[in-house]
Design a protein around this motif. Structure first.
Motif, PDB file in Angstrom:
ATOM      1  N   SER A   1      -0.131   0.624  26.460  1.00  6.75           N
ATOM      2  CA  SER A   1       0.563   1.266  25.354  1.00  6.75           C
ATOM      3  C   SER A   1       1.961   0.667  25.174  1.00  6.75           C
ATOM      4  O   SER A   1       2.407   0.388  24.058  1.00  6.75           O
ATOM      5  CB  SER A   1       0.658   2.775  25.621  1.00  6.75           C
ATOM      6  OG  SER A   1       0.785   3.486  24.421  1.00  6.75           O
ATOM      7  N   GLU A   2       2.621   0.453  26.311  1.00 10.44           N
ATOM      8  CA  GLU A   2       3.972  -0.136  26.286  1.00 10.44           C
ATOM      9  C   GLU A   2       3.933  -1.575  25.756  1.00 10.44           C
ATOM     10  O   GLU A   2       4.746  -1.970  24.915  1.00 10.44           O
ATOM     11  CB  GLU A   2       4.549  -0.098  27.712  1.00 10.44           C
ATOM     12  CG  GLU A   2       5.857  -0.827  27.914  1.00 10.44           C
ATOM     13  CD  GLU A   2       7.004  -0.241  27.098  1.00 10.44           C
ATOM     14  OE1 GLU A   2       6.944   0.953  26.772  1.00 10.44           O
ATOM     15  OE2 GLU A   2       7.950  -1.001  26.774  1.00 10.44           O
TER      16      GLU A   2
ATOM     17  N   ALA B   1       1.629  -2.879  23.846  1.00 13.80           N
ATOM     18  CA  ALA B   1       1.252  -2.854  22.423  1.00 13.80           C
ATOM     19  C   ALA B   1       2.471  -2.529  21.565  1.00 13.80           C
ATOM     20  O   ALA B   1       2.668  -3.104  20.489  1.00 13.80           O
ATOM     21  CB  ALA B   1       0.137  -1.837  22.191  1.00 13.80           C
ATOM     22  N   ASP B   2       3.306  -1.616  22.068  1.00 13.60           N
ATOM     23  CA  ASP B   2       4.521  -1.261  21.341  1.00 13.60           C
ATOM     24  C   ASP B   2       5.460  -2.467  21.249  1.00 13.60           C
ATOM     25  O   ASP B   2       6.102  -2.698  20.221  1.00 13.60           O
ATOM     26  CB  ASP B   2       5.205  -0.088  22.038  1.00 13.60           C
ATOM     27  CG  ASP B   2       6.215   0.587  21.126  1.00 13.60           C
ATOM     28  OD1 ASP B   2       5.868   0.859  19.958  1.00 13.60           O
ATOM     29  OD2 ASP B   2       7.345   0.828  21.580  1.00 13.60           O
TER      30      ASP B   2
ATOM     31  N   ASP C   1       4.166  -4.945  18.719  1.00 10.37           N
ATOM     32  CA  ASP C   1       4.505  -4.440  17.382  1.00 10.37           C
ATOM     33  C   ASP C   1       5.965  -4.750  17.050  1.00 10.37           C
ATOM     34  O   ASP C   1       6.283  -5.163  15.935  1.00 10.37           O
ATOM     35  CB  ASP C   1       4.235  -2.929  17.336  1.00 10.37           C
ATOM     36  CG  ASP C   1       4.388  -2.376  15.917  1.00 10.37           C
ATOM     37  OD1 ASP C   1       3.979  -3.069  14.958  1.00 10.37           O
ATOM     38  OD2 ASP C   1       4.922  -1.266  15.771  1.00 10.37           O
TER      39      ASP C   1
ATOM     40  N   GLN D   1      -0.706  -1.256  16.829  1.00 10.85           N
ATOM     41  CA  GLN D   1      -0.444   0.186  16.741  1.00 10.85           C
ATOM     42  C   GLN D   1      -1.679   1.005  17.112  1.00 10.85           C
ATOM     43  O   GLN D   1      -1.564   2.065  17.743  1.00 10.85           O
ATOM     44  CB  GLN D   1       0.025   0.555  15.328  1.00 10.85           C
ATOM     45  CG  GLN D   1       1.436   0.042  15.031  1.00 10.85           C
ATOM     46  CD  GLN D   1       1.759   0.050  13.538  1.00 10.85           C
ATOM     47  OE1 GLN D   1       0.982   0.553  12.732  1.00 10.85           O
ATOM     48  NE2 GLN D   1       2.902  -0.513  13.190  1.00 10.85           N
TER      49      GLN D   1
ATOM     50  N   ARG E   1      -1.875   0.956  20.838  1.00 10.42           N
ATOM     51  CA  ARG E   1      -0.808   1.821  21.364  1.00 10.42           C
ATOM     52  C   ARG E   1      -1.212   3.296  21.246  1.00 10.42           C
ATOM     53  O   ARG E   1      -1.070   4.066  22.200  1.00 10.42           O
ATOM     54  CB  ARG E   1       0.496   1.571  20.584  1.00 10.42           C
ATOM     55  CG  ARG E   1       1.684   2.409  21.056  1.00 10.42           C
ATOM     56  CD  ARG E   1       2.806   2.398  20.042  1.00 10.42           C
ATOM     57  NE  ARG E   1       2.381   3.039  18.787  1.00 10.42           N
ATOM     58  CZ  ARG E   1       3.003   2.878  17.623  1.00 10.42           C
ATOM     59  NH1 ARG E   1       4.074   2.104  17.543  1.00 10.42           N
ATOM     60  NH2 ARG E   1       2.553   3.477  16.541  1.00 10.42           N
ATOM     61  N   ASP E   2      -1.745   3.675  20.085  1.00 12.13           N
ATOM     62  CA  ASP E   2      -2.092   5.086  19.876  1.00 12.13           C
ATOM     63  C   ASP E   2      -3.302   5.498  20.715  1.00 12.13           C
ATOM     64  O   ASP E   2      -3.360   6.614  21.225  1.00 12.13           O
ATOM     65  CB  ASP E   2      -2.364   5.340  18.388  1.00 12.13           C
ATOM     66  CG  ASP E   2      -1.107   5.140  17.537  1.00 12.13           C
ATOM     67  OD1 ASP E   2      -0.004   5.080  18.132  1.00 12.13           O
ATOM     68  OD2 ASP E   2      -1.237   5.022  16.302  1.00 12.13           O
TER      69      ASP E   2
ATOM     70  N   THR F   1      -4.103   4.415  23.579  1.00 13.95           N
ATOM     71  CA  THR F   1      -3.782   4.449  25.007  1.00 13.95           C
ATOM     72  C   THR F   1      -2.642   5.419  25.308  1.00 13.95           C
ATOM     73  O   THR F   1      -2.078   5.401  26.406  1.00 13.95           O
ATOM     74  CB  THR F   1      -3.397   3.033  25.497  1.00 13.95           C
ATOM     75  OG1 THR F   1      -2.457   2.452  24.581  1.00 13.95           O
ATOM     76  CG2 THR F   1      -4.619   2.138  25.565  1.00 13.95           C
ATOM     77  N   ASP F   2      -2.318   6.235  24.357  1.00 12.03           N
ATOM     78  CA  ASP F   2      -1.283   7.244  24.571  1.00 12.03           C
ATOM     79  C   ASP F   2      -1.778   8.287  25.580  1.00 12.03           C
ATOM     80  O   ASP F   2      -2.835   8.895  25.375  1.00 12.03           O
ATOM     81  CB  ASP F   2      -0.958   7.922  23.235  1.00 12.03           C
ATOM     82  CG  ASP F   2       0.121   8.970  23.394  1.00 12.03           C
ATOM     83  OD1 ASP F   2       1.040   8.745  24.201  1.00 12.03           O
ATOM     84  OD2 ASP F   2       0.025  10.011  22.732  1.00 12.03           O
TER      85      ASP F   2
END
Lengths: 102, 162
Positions: free
Chosen positions: B24-25, B27-28, B31, B79, B82-83, B85-86
């Motif tokens: 997630s980190e 992927a952020d 982005d 995104q 990221r979403d 894997t939140d």
């Protein structure tokens, strides 16, 4: 554009002209370049999924990229080659558009 | 991460919470790299290559017509990873089912992630690393891990013996 069946008054100049135009239209290439990052299995899967190539053709092109550094993955109209190259960039492949050498 | 198997035409992933947080980190961050899109960042040249290396005018025009949608597509892929894997709800394991289209989003995100990491850790043309003590082992591990995940997904999506 005149269809073949309508071409009742064919003259050589027109035919030559059309041949030249079609030659120019097909004289562009989409080229994929080797990079040290992408997995061979990924590149092959992209070629198969995007271009609809057979597994054998996709593998052949992927190995050509891997061993010689690049491969022509499509030829045709410039606009079509630009669409292909844009798609390759979307997949993260290194790709360029070039005029075919005559 | 375990690539657990086929899910229809797609794939099922099982991640430990720590892996999900890492992904997630990352992927952020992918982005953000795309959002900033700085011309000074050499990773951008890997993500958005020059389509006409020998023709400045054509290269500029191609970039003008394609960059926006390419960046949008890559950002949407990042995104969505990221979403997905939140893990803010405190689960130990995260199970993710991806259909074929979503799986493509993950494959292209993992590619973009590896292209950025390769630039950051200095992967050379022969696939090795430059000898630079400053480079971060953490980024190299992430690079290898992302490649392992992508390879595992491809083994499910595109089995060689099919």
């Amino acid at each position: 554009m005149t269809g073949i069946l309508e071409a009742t008054d064919v003259d050589l100049d027109v035919d030559l002209d059309r041949a030249t135009r079609e030659g120019v239209a097909r004289s562009w290439r989409a080229i994929v370049w080797d990079d040290p990052v992408n997995l061979m299995s990924y590149v092959s899967y992209v070629f198969r999924s995007y271009f609809g190539y057979s597994r054998e053709e996709a593998e052949r092109l992927m190995l050509l990229v891997h061993t010689t550094g690049k491969a022509v993955v499509a030829t045709g109209h410039r606009e079509a080659m630009e669409r292909h190259v844009q798609a390759m960039h979307g997949y993260g492949l290194q790709a360029t558009v070039a005029r075919a050498e005559s | 991460m375990i690539v657990a198997g086929r899910s229809g035409e797609g794939v099922r992933l099982v991640l430990e919470a720590e892996e999900a947080m890492l992904l997630s980190e990352l992927a952020d961050q992918v982005d953000s790299v795309l959002l900033l899109g700085s011309g000074d960042d050499p990773a951008i040249d890997r993500l958005l290559p020059n389509a006409y290396p020998d023709d400045v005018e054509a290269a500029d025009e191609f970039e003008r017509y394609t960059r926006g949608s390419l960046v949008d597509g890559k950002r949407q892929a990042a995104q969505s990873v990221r979403d997905a894997t939140d893990v803010s709800d405190g689960r130990d394991l995260v199970e993710i089912e991806l259909d074929e289209s979503q799986a493509w989003g993950w494959l292209t995100f993992l590619t973009d992630l590896r292209l950025i990491l390769a630039e950051r850790v200095g992967v050379t043309d022969d696939g090795g690393y430059t000898e630079d003590e400053e480079r971060d082992d953490y980024l190299r591990a992430a690079y290898e891990w992302a490649g392992f995940v992508q390879g595992s997904m491809l083994e499910i999506l595109d089995p060689m013996d099919a």
